[in-house]
Design an enzyme around this catalytic site. Sequence first.
Site, PDB file in Angstrom:
ATOM      1  N   ALA A 114       0.868  -1.172   0.000  1.00  0.00           N
ATOM      2  CA  ALA A 114       0.000   0.000   0.000  1.00  0.00           C
ATOM      3  C   ALA A 114       0.904   1.222   0.000  1.00  0.00           C
ATOM      4  CB  ALA A 114      -0.901   0.013   1.224  1.00  0.00           C
ATOM      5  N   CYS A 115       0.480   2.263  -0.661  1.00  0.00           N
ATOM      6  CA  CYS A 115       1.235   3.507  -0.670  1.00  0.00           C
ATOM      7  C   CYS A 115       0.250   4.644  -0.447  1.00  0.00           C
ATOM      8  CB  CYS A 115       1.973   3.686  -1.991  1.00  0.00           C
ATOM      9  SG  CYS A 115       3.033   5.148  -2.014  1.00  0.00           S
ATOM     10  N   VAL A 116       0.521   5.444   0.579  1.00  0.00           N
ATOM     11  CA  VAL A 116      -0.373   6.548   0.911  1.00  0.00           C
ATOM     12  C   VAL A 116       0.424   7.831   1.085  1.00  0.00           C
ATOM     13  CG1 VAL A 116      -2.074   5.062   2.022  1.00  0.00           C
ATOM     14  CG2 VAL A 116      -0.261   6.051   3.378  1.00  0.00           C
TER      15      VAL A 116
END
Length: 115
Positions: A94-96
């Site tokens: 995941a990349c936020v």
Amino acid sequence: MTIERIESTERMSRIVKHNGTIYLCGQTAGDAEWDISEQTQRCLDKIDALLEKAGSHRDKILSVTIYIRDMKDFAAMNKVWDAWVANGEKPARACVEARMARDVILVEMSVIAAQ
């Protein structure tokens, strides 16, 4: 049930091992003023070193959460990431976009891996 905590401070442990799973605290490049590519590479180098210390390797990473200060740097970060992660050994990811603890930090990565 055994939990092993490695390199602990008053606030956290850099590595926690439990039941064949390794948890790494968030890795950053530190307070350096490098660009996103250099900061990403330094995070990945730290992850390699911590995984080795824990008895694991990057090909055993199960999941990575990447926090990036500005999504304008997403493509440059991914270029370094893609060169580092092995083909066929891609973890869940995941990349936020996130506000960082210090303005000079552009990327932080948190890892869960098998031992």
